[in-house]
Write a protein that holds these residues in place. Sequence first.
Motif, PDB file in Angstrom:
ATOM      1  N   UNK A   1      34.610  47.126  34.410  1.00  0.00           N
ATOM      2  CA  UNK A   1      34.937  45.824  33.838  1.00  0.00           C
ATOM      3  C   UNK A   1      34.454  44.726  34.783  1.00  0.00           C
ATOM      4  N   UNK A   2      33.714  43.770  34.238  1.00  0.00           N
ATOM      5  CA  UNK A   2      33.075  42.749  35.069  1.00  0.00           C
ATOM      6  C   UNK A   2      33.899  41.465  35.122  1.00  0.00           C
ATOM      7  N   UNK A   3      33.507  40.597  36.042  1.00  0.00           N
ATOM      8  CA  UNK A   3      34.140  39.280  36.125  1.00  0.00           C
ATOM      9  C   UNK A   3      33.960  38.503  34.830  1.00  0.00           C
ATOM     10  N   UNK A   4      32.791  38.615  34.215  1.00  0.00           N
ATOM     11  CA  UNK A   4      32.538  37.910  32.957  1.00  0.00           C
ATOM     12  C   UNK A   4      33.506  38.369  31.878  1.00  0.00           C
ATOM     13  N   UNK A   5      33.700  39.667  31.757  1.00  0.00           N
ATOM     14  CA  UNK A   5      34.604  40.215  30.748  1.00  0.00           C
ATOM     15  C   UNK A   5      36.042  39.770  31.014  1.00  0.00           C
ATOM     16  N   UNK A   6      36.455  39.810  32.253  1.00  0.00           N
ATOM     17  CA  UNK A   6      37.829  39.438  32.579  1.00  0.00           C
ATOM     18  C   UNK A   6      38.046  37.941  32.423  1.00  0.00           C
ATOM     19  N   UNK A   7      37.013  37.134  32.683  1.00  0.00           N
ATOM     20  CA  UNK A   7      37.143  35.689  32.502  1.00  0.00           C
ATOM     21  C   UNK A   7      37.306  35.317  31.031  1.00  0.00           C
ATOM     22  N   UNK A   8      36.703  36.103  30.135  1.00  0.00           N
ATOM     23  CA  UNK A   8      36.914  35.867  28.702  1.00  0.00           C
ATOM     24  C   UNK A   8      38.389  36.073  28.351  1.00  0.00           C
TER      25      UNK A   8
ATOM     26  N   UNK B   1      34.290  32.020  51.316  1.00  0.00           N
ATOM     27  CA  UNK B   1      33.443  31.711  50.167  1.00  0.00           C
ATOM     28  C   UNK B   1      33.751  32.640  49.005  1.00  0.00           C
ATOM     29  N   UNK B   2      34.011  33.899  49.300  1.00  0.00           N
ATOM     30  CA  UNK B   2      34.307  34.863  48.242  1.00  0.00           C
ATOM     31  C   UNK B   2      35.623  34.563  47.551  1.00  0.00           C
TER      32      UNK B   2
ATOM     33  N   UNK C   1      33.853  34.491  43.961  1.00  0.00           N
ATOM     34  CA  UNK C   1      33.571  35.824  43.425  1.00  0.00           C
ATOM     35  C   UNK C   1      34.036  35.989  41.976  1.00  0.00           C
ATOM     36  N   UNK C   2      35.207  35.500  41.638  1.00  0.00           N
ATOM     37  CA  UNK C   2      35.735  35.670  40.286  1.00  0.00           C
ATOM     38  C   UNK C   2      35.036  34.784  39.270  1.00  0.00           C
ATOM     39  N   UNK C   3      34.737  33.536  39.622  1.00  0.00           N
ATOM     40  CA  UNK C   3      34.308  32.539  38.638  1.00  0.00           C
ATOM     41  C   UNK C   3      32.814  32.253  38.622  1.00  0.00           C
ATOM     42  N   UNK C   4      32.148  32.319  39.757  1.00  0.00           N
ATOM     43  CA  UNK C   4      30.773  31.846  39.836  1.00  0.00           C
ATOM     44  C   UNK C   4      29.833  32.747  39.029  1.00  0.00           C
TER      45      UNK C   4
ATOM     46  N   UNK D   1      35.141  43.221  38.495  1.00  0.00           N
ATOM     47  CA  UNK D   1      36.295  42.406  38.864  1.00  0.00           C
ATOM     48  C   UNK D   1      37.155  43.187  39.852  1.00  0.00           C
ATOM     49  N   UNK D   2      37.684  42.504  40.842  1.00  0.00           N
ATOM     50  CA  UNK D   2      38.600  43.097  41.820  1.00  0.00           C
ATOM     51  C   UNK D   2      39.812  42.181  41.948  1.00  0.00           C
TER      52      UNK D   2
END
Length: 523
Positions: free
Chosen positions: A96-103, A142-143, A147-150, A158-159
Motif C-alpha cells: 500500500x502506497x502513500x498515494x493510496x493511503x492519502x486518498x 525532512x522525512x 514522506x507521507x504527502x510529497x 506508507x509507513x
Amino acid sequence: MTLRLIAGVIASIGITSCSNTNSTGVSTATGWKINDKKGGFQYNTNYGDQKAPLGMVAVEGGTFTMGRVQDDVMYDWNNNPTQQYVQSFYMDEAETTNLMYNEYLYWLKSVFPVSEANYRHIYESALPDTMVWRSRLGFSETLTSTYLRHPAYANYPVVGVTWLQANDYAKWRTDRVNEIALENAGYLKKNAKVMEAYGDAHFSTDAYLANPDLVYGGNRDVVFQGVKNKAKDGSRHVYATQEFGLFTAEFRLPTEAEWEYAAVGLVGNREYNSYKGRKKYPWEGGQTKSTGRKNKGDQLANFKQARADYGGIAGWSTDGADITNQVKSYAPNDFGLYDMAGNVAEWVADVYRPVIDTDDNNDFNYFRGNVYYKNQIGPDGKTVIVTSETMQFDTLANGKLRARNLPGQVAQVMVDESDTFLRQNFNSGDNREYKDGGYNAPEHTLVTDEDGSVYGKYDSAKRTTLVDNKSRVYKGGSWKDRAYWLDPATRRFYSEDQATDYIGFRLAMTKVGAKPGTKRTKK
C-alpha cells in the motif's frame, strides 16, 4: 413488487459469466422459474468466476512447509517447520502506497470534517505517525514532513501505520469498491459518493446488506431500488442483495500462513506434484544479487547490506534506495508479487505466539486471532446503525482515540453464549488464547491528575515477556534489516497500536467459489 433479471445487472458492470447453475432458469428443486419478471425468487444463475480485484494477483492455494527448514542462526525458535494448506486467495501485487493511503485520508476528512468536534478524532486516529522517522543520533526531519504527502514519495510504501489503522483502511477500501460497483449497476445515484457523502450519510457495505433503507441517512434519492429498470406498471425493483453477485469479498490483512506462502512462491519451483527443494528468498538461489546476464550483480531487494551500508557504493553496487523505494522497483516473484523481501516489512493479521500450533485441526488456513462479532440489534428488532451521537471511541495505550465504528456503519457486538451454545467448532467469541493462555506483558497506563493533565505511567511490575493479545506478527525484511530477515519464514511481532518507519502493509482477499483451474504441466 416486480423484479428484474439479475443477468441484466451483471451485464451492466461487464462481468463475463459461464453458468454454474441451471441455465434454463428453472429450479431443479421445485420446478419454479427463477428470476421471473412477474416476481418470485431472484438469483444470479449466470455468475462465472471471481475476477482478480484491481491491483491484486491471484495466488492459487496449496500445501507447503511453513517455517524455517534451515539452520536458525538467530536462535529464534519461533518458526519451527509445520505442514500447512492455504486456500486460494488474492493479494495486492505491491505494498500500500502513500498515494493510496492519502486518498483514504482525504475521504475521511471530507466526510467527517475535523472542524466538527464530533468528527475530529476520526481523521486524527487514521493519520500515520510521521515522527517514526526521527532518530536520536540521526538527521531525518525532512522525512517527517515530506514522506507521507510529497509527490516525490507518492508510490513509496506508507509507513508509520499501526496494525489497527491498516485494518480500518481495509474496511474502507471494501466499502468504496462495493460503492462504485452498485453505482455502475444503477443502485446508487451517480457521483453521490463524491457530492453527497457527509457524516452519517455515506455508503457502508454491512449497513446496505443489513438495511439499505438506512444507507446515506435513508436518502431515497441516493439509494435507488433498481430505478434503471422500471416495470410496465411503474413499480421499481428490489435493492441489490448478496445473491446478485455484485459485492466483493472483504479486503483484509493476509494471514501469516498466506503471506509466507505467497512470498516464498514455490509455484515456480515445482515439478509435477513435488517441490524441488526449498527457496531461501522469494527469488531463486541463495544470493541477494541477480545472476542473469542482462542485470548480473544487481540487488534483488533493498535492505541493510552491512554496517553503515543501506544501499551500496554510490554509482556502483547501489540497490537504488537509501530508505524505502518505489514499489515495483525490483522483479516480482513467481506469483507476480513485488517487494515480498526488502522495502518494508508488512503487517499480517495474526496474534503473535512463539509457537505455531501444529495440531491436525489447524493445518488448513492456519490463523490465530479470531474474534467473532455480530450486528447489534436494537429493541425494535432492526440493525443498529452508528451515529455521531452513539459513536464510541477506544483509548489506545499512547492516549490516542480510535472509533470502534464510524457513523453510518453497523454497530457490532461480540458473539455471546446464545451463539455458541452446543457448538462444536467454537465456544467463545474471543479465540486469541485458544490452547495457549494469556501472556503477562507490561501494562503501561495513562493517568489523569486532579488538574486534568494526562501522562503515561510505566508498569512497575516485573514481567517475563513482551507478548500479549495485542502483539501482532509482521513478516519480511525491510530497508532497515539485514539479509537474514529477507527469508519469508522469519517472523517478529509488534504491538497493534504502535508504528515504525519500516513496517507497512498490503491487503488480501479470499477467493470465493472454485479454486483456480490451472493446466497441469511439468513445470
